[in-house]
Design a protein around this motif. Structure first.
Motif, PDB file in Angstrom:
ATOM      1  N   ARG A  56       0.808  -1.216   0.000  1.00  0.00           N
ATOM      2  CA  ARG A  56       0.000   0.000   0.000  1.00  0.00           C
ATOM      3  C   ARG A  56       0.844   1.269   0.000  1.00  0.00           C
ATOM      4  O   ARG A  56       0.377   2.334  -0.391  1.00  0.00           O
ATOM      5  CB  ARG A  56      -0.910   0.018   1.236  1.00  0.00           C
ATOM      6  CG  ARG A  56      -1.861  -1.171   1.318  1.00  0.00           C
ATOM      7  CD  ARG A  56      -2.786  -1.234   0.125  1.00  0.00           C
ATOM      8  NE  ARG A  56      -3.721  -2.347   0.195  1.00  0.00           N
ATOM      9  CZ  ARG A  56      -4.553  -2.671  -0.781  1.00  0.00           C
ATOM     10  NH1 ARG A  56      -4.544  -1.983  -1.901  1.00  0.00           N
ATOM     11  NH2 ARG A  56      -5.374  -3.702  -0.654  1.00  0.00           N
ATOM     12  N   ASP A  57       2.079   1.175   0.480  1.00  0.00           N
ATOM     13  CA  ASP A  57       2.926   2.360   0.604  1.00  0.00           C
ATOM     14  C   ASP A  57       4.041   2.321  -0.433  1.00  0.00           C
ATOM     15  O   ASP A  57       4.804   1.349  -0.513  1.00  0.00           O
ATOM     16  CB  ASP A  57       3.536   2.429   2.021  1.00  0.00           C
ATOM     17  CG  ASP A  57       2.455   2.460   3.098  1.00  0.00           C
ATOM     18  OD1 ASP A  57       1.510   3.246   2.934  1.00  0.00           O
ATOM     19  OD2 ASP A  57       2.574   1.705   4.076  1.00  0.00           O
ATOM     20  N   ALA A  62      12.071   6.807  -3.846  1.00  0.00           N
ATOM     21  CA  ALA A  62      12.495   5.602  -4.565  1.00  0.00           C
ATOM     22  C   ALA A  62      11.860   5.556  -5.953  1.00  0.00           C
ATOM     23  O   ALA A  62      12.505   5.141  -6.930  1.00  0.00           O
ATOM     24  CB  ALA A  62      12.122   4.351  -3.771  1.00  0.00           C
ATOM     25  N   LEU A  63      10.604   5.996  -6.063  1.00  0.00           N
ATOM     26  CA  LEU A  63       9.948   6.051  -7.371  1.00  0.00           C
ATOM     27  C   LEU A  63      10.643   7.053  -8.291  1.00  0.00           C
ATOM     28  O   LEU A  63      10.796   6.816  -9.496  1.00  0.00           O
ATOM     29  CB  LEU A  63       8.475   6.424  -7.209  1.00  0.00           C
ATOM     30  CG  LEU A  63       7.521   5.335  -6.711  1.00  0.00           C
ATOM     31  CD1 LEU A  63       6.123   5.901  -6.535  1.00  0.00           C
ATOM     32  CD2 LEU A  63       7.494   4.156  -7.677  1.00  0.00           C
ATOM     33  N   ILE A 131       7.355 -10.239  -1.516  1.00  0.00           N
ATOM     34  CA  ILE A 131       8.108 -10.859  -0.434  1.00  0.00           C
ATOM     35  C   ILE A 131       9.522 -11.200  -0.894  1.00  0.00           C
ATOM     36  O   ILE A 131      10.497 -10.980  -0.179  1.00  0.00           O
ATOM     37  CB  ILE A 131       7.392 -12.116   0.073  1.00  0.00           C
ATOM     38  CG1 ILE A 131       6.128 -11.718   0.832  1.00  0.00           C
ATOM     39  CG2 ILE A 131       8.299 -12.944   0.974  1.00  0.00           C
ATOM     40  CD1 ILE A 131       5.307 -12.890   1.317  1.00  0.00           C
ATOM     41  N   GLN A 132       9.659 -11.727  -2.120  1.00  0.00           N
ATOM     42  CA  GLN A 132      10.973 -12.076  -2.619  1.00  0.00           C
ATOM     43  C   GLN A 132      11.862 -10.844  -2.764  1.00  0.00           C
ATOM     44  O   GLN A 132      13.077 -10.919  -2.621  1.00  0.00           O
ATOM     45  CB  GLN A 132      10.850 -12.808  -3.959  1.00  0.00           C
ATOM     46  CG  GLN A 132      10.303 -14.226  -3.829  1.00  0.00           C
ATOM     47  CD  GLN A 132      10.256 -14.946  -5.159  1.00  0.00           C
ATOM     48  OE1 GLN A 132      10.436 -14.347  -6.220  1.00  0.00           O
ATOM     49  NE2 GLN A 132      10.000 -16.248  -5.116  1.00  0.00           N
ATOM     50  N   ARG A 133      11.244  -9.711  -3.033  1.00  0.00           N
ATOM     51  CA  ARG A 133      12.025  -8.480  -3.164  1.00  0.00           C
ATOM     52  C   ARG A 133      12.093  -7.703  -1.855  1.00  0.00           C
ATOM     53  O   ARG A 133      12.654  -6.620  -1.800  1.00  0.00           O
ATOM     54  CB  ARG A 133      11.405  -7.592  -4.250  1.00  0.00           C
ATOM     55  CG  ARG A 133      11.428  -8.253  -5.621  1.00  0.00           C
ATOM     56  CD  ARG A 133      10.923  -7.329  -6.692  1.00  0.00           C
ATOM     57  NE  ARG A 133      10.939  -7.994  -7.994  1.00  0.00           N
ATOM     58  CZ  ARG A 133      10.704  -7.370  -9.150  1.00  0.00           C
ATOM     59  NH1 ARG A 133      10.442  -6.086  -9.154  1.00  0.00           N
ATOM     60  NH2 ARG A 133      10.733  -8.025 -10.279  1.00  0.00           N
ATOM     61  N   GLN A 134      11.485  -8.249  -0.802  1.00  0.00           N
ATOM     62  CA  GLN A 134      11.502  -7.648   0.530  1.00  0.00           C
ATOM     63  C   GLN A 134      10.955  -6.223   0.500  1.00  0.00           C
ATOM     64  O   GLN A 134      11.477  -5.320   1.140  1.00  0.00           O
ATOM     65  CB  GLN A 134      12.920  -7.669   1.097  1.00  0.00           C
ATOM     66  CG  GLN A 134      13.458  -9.080   1.299  1.00  0.00           C
ATOM     67  CD  GLN A 134      14.835  -9.097   1.903  1.00  0.00           C
ATOM     68  OE1 GLN A 134      15.612  -8.164   1.744  1.00  0.00           O
ATOM     69  NE2 GLN A 134      15.137 -10.162   2.613  1.00  0.00           N
ATOM     70  N   ASP A 135       9.868  -6.028  -0.256  1.00  0.00           N
ATOM     71  CA  ASP A 135       9.287  -4.698  -0.406  1.00  0.00           C
ATOM     72  C   ASP A 135       8.088  -4.457   0.505  1.00  0.00           C
ATOM     73  O   ASP A 135       7.600  -3.335   0.588  1.00  0.00           O
ATOM     74  CB  ASP A 135       8.856  -4.462  -1.864  1.00  0.00           C
ATOM     75  CG  ASP A 135      10.047  -4.144  -2.765  1.00  0.00           C
ATOM     76  OD1 ASP A 135       9.936  -4.392  -3.967  1.00  0.00           O
ATOM     77  OD2 ASP A 135      11.069  -3.656  -2.252  1.00  0.00           O
ATOM     78  N   LEU A 136       7.588  -5.494   1.138  1.00  0.00           N
ATOM     79  CA  LEU A 136       6.401  -5.329   1.964  1.00  0.00           C
ATOM     80  C   LEU A 136       6.782  -5.013   3.403  1.00  0.00           C
ATOM     81  O   LEU A 136       7.737  -5.560   3.941  1.00  0.00           O
ATOM     82  CB  LEU A 136       5.555  -6.608   1.953  1.00  0.00           C
ATOM     83  CG  LEU A 136       4.847  -6.980   0.655  1.00  0.00           C
ATOM     84  CD1 LEU A 136       4.052  -8.256   0.859  1.00  0.00           C
ATOM     85  CD2 LEU A 136       3.943  -5.869   0.182  1.00  0.00           C
ATOM     86  N   GLY A 189       5.261   2.812   9.055  1.00  0.00           N
ATOM     87  CA  GLY A 189       6.162   3.944   8.881  1.00  0.00           C
ATOM     88  C   GLY A 189       7.610   3.652   9.217  1.00  0.00           C
ATOM     89  O   GLY A 189       8.467   4.527   9.096  1.00  0.00           O
ATOM     90  N   GLY A 190       7.892   2.417   9.656  1.00  0.00           N
ATOM     91  CA  GLY A 190       9.266   2.056   9.963  1.00  0.00           C
ATOM     92  C   GLY A 190       9.739   2.478  11.342  1.00  0.00           C
ATOM     93  O   GLY A 190      10.914   2.323  11.674  1.00  0.00           O
ATOM     94  N   LYS A 191       8.835   3.003  12.159  1.00  0.00           N
ATOM     95  CA  LYS A 191       9.222   3.409  13.513  1.00  0.00           C
ATOM     96  C   LYS A 191       9.389   2.200  14.429  1.00  0.00           C
ATOM     97  O   LYS A 191      10.173   2.247  15.378  1.00  0.00           O
ATOM     98  CB  LYS A 191       8.169   4.362  14.094  1.00  0.00           C
ATOM     99  CG  LYS A 191       8.064   5.687  13.352  1.00  0.00           C
ATOM    100  CD  LYS A 191       7.001   6.584  13.982  1.00  0.00           C
ATOM    101  CE  LYS A 191       6.909   7.909  13.257  1.00  0.00           C
ATOM    102  NZ  LYS A 191       5.864   8.789  13.859  1.00  0.00           N
ATOM    103  N   LEU A 192       8.624   1.154  14.158  1.00  0.00           N
ATOM    104  CA  LEU A 192       8.712  -0.092  14.920  1.00  0.00           C
ATOM    105  C   LEU A 192       9.028  -1.235  13.968  1.00  0.00           C
ATOM    106  O   LEU A 192       8.454  -1.303  12.874  1.00  0.00           O
ATOM    107  CB  LEU A 192       7.399  -0.399  15.645  1.00  0.00           C
ATOM    108  CG  LEU A 192       7.024   0.376  16.903  1.00  0.00           C
ATOM    109  CD1 LEU A 192       5.652  -0.075  17.380  1.00  0.00           C
ATOM    110  CD2 LEU A 192       8.053   0.185  17.999  1.00  0.00           C
ATOM    111  N   SER A 193       9.916  -2.125  14.385  1.00  0.00           N
ATOM    112  CA  SER A 193      10.177  -3.319  13.589  1.00  0.00           C
ATOM    113  C   SER A 193       9.160  -4.393  13.952  1.00  0.00           C
ATOM    114  O   SER A 193       8.441  -4.279  14.947  1.00  0.00           O
ATOM    115  CB  SER A 193      11.588  -3.835  13.861  1.00  0.00           C
ATOM    116  OG  SER A 193      11.667  -4.387  15.167  1.00  0.00           O
ATOM    117  N   ALA A 194       9.120  -5.445  13.143  1.00  0.00           N
ATOM    118  CA  ALA A 194       8.212  -6.548  13.438  1.00  0.00           C
ATOM    119  C   ALA A 194       8.583  -7.195  14.768  1.00  0.00           C
ATOM    120  O   ALA A 194       7.712  -7.643  15.517  1.00  0.00           O
ATOM    121  CB  ALA A 194       8.259  -7.582  12.314  1.00  0.00           C
ATOM    122  N   GLY A 195       9.866  -7.250  15.081  1.00  0.00           N
ATOM    123  CA  GLY A 195      10.311  -7.812  16.352  1.00  0.00           C
ATOM    124  C   GLY A 195       9.812  -7.016  17.535  1.00  0.00           C
ATOM    125  O   GLY A 195       9.362  -7.584  18.536  1.00  0.00           O
TER     126      GLY A 195
END
Length: 305
Positions: A56-57, A62-63, A131-136, A189-195
């Motif tokens: 979605r983001d 980068a674009l 997922i393969q490009r680690q973009d999500l 927004g990248g402020k928190l990681s999944a961990g």
């Protein structure tokens, strides 16, 4: 007409997907071909994004960088599209970033490969590509997993096998959707990681903890320690002589229920098989409560454990 794909597991992977793409040396494409499976060019205006695209983001800088590359070298890898039924439009299966960047580069047409896919296959390929490009982001990945399970009835085991992920990764990722929306936005927004986020699942006030983590710049281990400390303070005191440490099976059941319901689930077992315990389900909206009531209402009235 092209025969229906012989699908084993989810999708066929990007290598098989792109196998039909055959650009000539130097990036020169063959003349336009209307046939399915051959590369051709389509006007940008007849192409539209997939509304179920997992990502979605899109990072604007980068674009812009990709658009500059396209201005200089062109689009090296064609987009994969499918023709929409009863329409002159084509829907993107893979390559939305290239399509967006091509518009910024003021291109009027883009190279494409037209394929025949079902709605399910489009969803699967879009997830696999990202997922393969680690973009999500972790939240986008979780939403995509849940959509595959809800819309197409995929199990966690099937997803794990097809995406080369562990079952626990699938379960733990989907559990992130039980967190409040503001916390999910921090992940996006990248402020928190999944961990960081996984450590907050099941906390009594995950938003307050997440805010502390962001403001103090805590590591994942520090976040886990803080979450355990808060849980210890708020947890009811165990009866004398009893340990309330949950075993692996109980935690696995909690995870499965959380994934299937899309809500935080906690199980507090008293210890003995004959003494029972408490199962708590935390809902965030009235819609979730209504859905939960519908699920519980299908249990037979004469049901006895």
């Amino acid at each position: 007409m092209e025969k229906k794909l012989d699908r084993k597991g989810l999708g066929r992977g990007l290598s098989a997907l792109m196998a039909d793409v055959n650009l000539k040396p130097g990036g020169e494409a063959d003349p336009p071909q209307p046939s399915v499976g051959l590369d051709t060019f389509l006007p940008i205006e007849v192409i539209q994004p997939n509304p179920d695209q997992p990502r979605r983001d899109f990072d604007q800088s980068a674009l812009e960088e990709l658009a500059e590359s396209i201005r200089s070298k062109g689009i090296i890898q064609p987009l994969v599209v499918r023709k929409l039924s009863d329409s002159t439009k084509y829907e993107i299966v893979a390559g939305e970033r290239r399509w967006r960047a091509a518009q910024l580069a003021n291109l009027h047409q883009v190279p494409v490969v037209v394929r025949v896919f079902t709605d399910e296959e489009v969803m699967e390929i879009a997830i696999i590509e990202n997922i393969q490009r680690q973009d999500l982001s972790a939240i986008e990945e979780a939403m995509a997993f849940r959509q595959l399970m809800e819309r197409f009835g995929h199990t966690q085991e099937k997803l794990a096998e097809a995406l080369a992920k562990s079952r626990s990764h699938i379960a733990n990722t989907v559990r992130l959707l039980t967190l409040p929306e503001p916390v999910q936005n921090m992940i996006r927004g990248g402020k928190l990681s999944a961990g960081h986020a996984r450590a907050l699942i099941g906390a009594s006030d995950p938003l307050a903890l997440a805010t502390k983590v962001v403001n103090k710049g805590l590591s994942v281990r520090e976040t886990e320690k803080m979450a355990r400390a808060v849980s210890t303070k708020t947890a009811p005191r165990p009866r004398k002589g009893r340990e309330f440490e949950k075993d692996a099976d109980t935690k696995a059941i909690e995870a499965d229920l959380s994934v299937n319901l899309g809500m935080a689930v906690s199980i507090d077992h008293s210890g003995s098989a004959d003494e029972g315990g408490t199962l708590r389900i935390q809902y965030r909206t009235l819609d979730q409560l209504d859905m939960l009531c519908q699920v519980l209402s299908v249990i037979p009235r004469d049901f006895k454990a």
